[in-house]
Design an enzyme around this catalytic site. Structure first.
Site, PDB file in Angstrom:
ATOM      1  N   GLY A  33       0.821  -1.208   0.000  1.00  0.00           N
ATOM      2  CA  GLY A  33       0.000   0.000   0.000  1.00  0.00           C
ATOM      3  C   GLY A  33       0.846   1.245   0.000  1.00  0.00           C
ATOM      4  N   ASN A  34       0.221   2.371   0.276  1.00  0.00           N
ATOM      5  CA  ASN A  34       0.939   3.647   0.325  1.00  0.00           C
ATOM      6  C   ASN A  34       0.276   4.543   1.359  1.00  0.00           C
ATOM      7  OD1 ASN A  34      -1.133   5.456  -1.077  1.00  0.00           O
ATOM      8  ND2 ASN A  34      -0.875   3.801  -2.561  1.00  0.00           N
ATOM      9  N   ARG A  35       0.817   5.737   1.553  1.00  0.00           N
ATOM     10  CA  ARG A  35       0.383   6.582   2.672  1.00  0.00           C
ATOM     11  C   ARG A  35      -0.674   7.602   2.316  1.00  0.00           C
ATOM     12  NH1 ARG A  35       5.522   7.573   6.454  1.00  0.00           N
ATOM     13  NH2 ARG A  35       4.239   9.377   6.982  1.00  0.00           N
ATOM     14  N   SER A  36      -1.311   7.454   1.177  1.00  0.00           N
ATOM     15  CA  SER A  36      -2.340   8.435   0.821  1.00  0.00           C
ATOM     16  C   SER A  36      -3.591   8.242   1.680  1.00  0.00           C
ATOM     17  CB  SER A  36      -2.703   8.283  -0.660  1.00  0.00           C
ATOM     18  OG  SER A  36      -3.693   9.222  -0.991  1.00  0.00           O
TER      19      SER A  36
END
Ligand code: CTP
Ligand code: CA
Length: 236
Positions: A33-36
Site C-alpha cells: 500500500g501507500n500513505r495516501s
C-alpha cells in the site's frame, strides 16, 4: 448556509474524483500500500458538490473519518480496493463525466499472485515477492477522452528544487497525456497525512497555470478554478 455562499459555477457538470491509495494483496492478511489518506480527493469532491457539480468519488481504502468530509447529497461514493478495481470504476464513471480528477495514489506494481492462505516464515517465500506492473489508469482515461472532457492527474513530489520539480512535472504530464497535472509537495510539512498542502498546476506547454497552498479545501478550490479556466478557454 455555506453551500449557498459557494459560487454555483460547476452546476450541471458531472465530475469524477478518485482518492485514497490502492492496496494490492499479498495474502489474506497482507498488502502493498501507500500513505495516501484520501483527504485531498475528499476535499475535491466536497468542493465540487458545494459548487453545484454531480460527483462520483471513487474511494480507494479511505477511512470513515476522512470520507465524512465528502458527505453531500450530490456525492456518490464508490469504494474500491486494488488498482484493477479502481481502473474499472474510473472507466465506468468517466464515460459520462465532464471532468475526471485522478487524485488516488495507485500502486505501480502488484504481487504477481496473491496467496489464498496466509504466508508464513516456514514457507520461506516472504523474503521475495514477484511483482507485475499495474495498468496506468489515468493515461488510459486521457487517451480515451472526448474532446470536451478534461482529465487531471496528480503527482506527489519530494524534490525541493523548483526547477527540477517543474521539469519532471512537464515530462510526466506529456507522458500521461493529461490536460492538467497537479504537483503536490510531499515533504514533512505538506501532502499525505498533513492537513495542509502546496501545489503547482501544470498545463499546456508545461506552463504553471495555478499555484498555491493552504488547507486541502483551499487547494481543492484552486484546482477547480484551474479546471474551469481551461474549460472556458476551450469553449471560446
Ligand atoms: N496513476 C495511474 N495509474 C498508475 C499509476 C499512476 O492512474 N498505475 C496516476 C496517479 O493517480 C496520478 C498520476 O498517475 O494521478 C501520476 O502518478 P505518479 O505515481 O506520480 O506517476 P507514475 O507514472 O507512476 O510515475 P512514478 O514512477 O514517478 O511513480
Ligand atoms: Ca507511481
Amino acid at each position: 448556509a455555506l453551500a449557498l455562499l459557494a459560487p454555483q459555477d460547476l452546476a450541471g457538470r458531472a465530475v469524477v474524483v478518485s482518492a485514497g491509495g490502492t492496496r494490492e494483496p499479498i495474502d489474506p492478511v497482507r498488502f502493498l500500500g501507500n500513505r495516501s489518506s484520501g483527504r485531498q480527493g475528499a476535499a475535491l469532491a466536497a468542493e465540487a458538490a458545494a459548487r453545484g457539480a454531480q460527483v462520483v468519488l471513487v474511494a480507494a481504502n479511505i477511512s470513515a473519518d476522512v470520507l465524512v468530509v465528502a458527505r453531500h447529497p450530490q456525492v456518490e461514493v464508490r469504494p474500491v480496493g486494488t488498482a484493477a478495481e479502481l481502473g474499472d470504476a474510473m472507466r465506468d464513471a468517466a464515460a459520462s463525466a465532464d471532468v475526471v480528477i485522478m487524485a488516488a495514489a495507485v500502486a505501480d506494481y502488484r504481487p504477481a499472485a496473491a496467496a489464498d492462505q496466509k504466508l508464513t516464515k516456514e514457507d520461506g517465500v516472504l523474503d521475495r515477492i514477484d511483482l507485475v506492473e499495474n495498468e496506468d489508469v489515468v493515461a488510459g482515461l486521457a487517451a480515451a477522452r472526448r474532446p470536451d472532457q478534461i482529465v487531471v492527474a496528480f503527482a506527489a513530489e519530494t524534490l525541493a528544487d523548483p526547477d527540477a520539480r517543474r521539469e519532471r512535472a512537464r515530462r510526466k504530464r506529456d507522458r500521461k497525456g493529461v490536460d492538467l497535472l497537479v504537483v503536490n509537495r510531499a515533504d514533512a510539512e505538506h501532502g499525505f497525512e498533513n492537513a495542509h498542502n502546496a501545489v503547482e498546476v501544470v498545463g499546456d506547454g508545461g506552463s504553471i497555470v495555478a499555484e498555491g497552498s493552504g488547507s486541502k479545501r483551499d487547494v481543492a478550490s484552486l484546482i477547480w478554478d484551474a479546471v474551469l479556466n481551461l474549460s472556458q478557454q476551450r469553449s471560446t
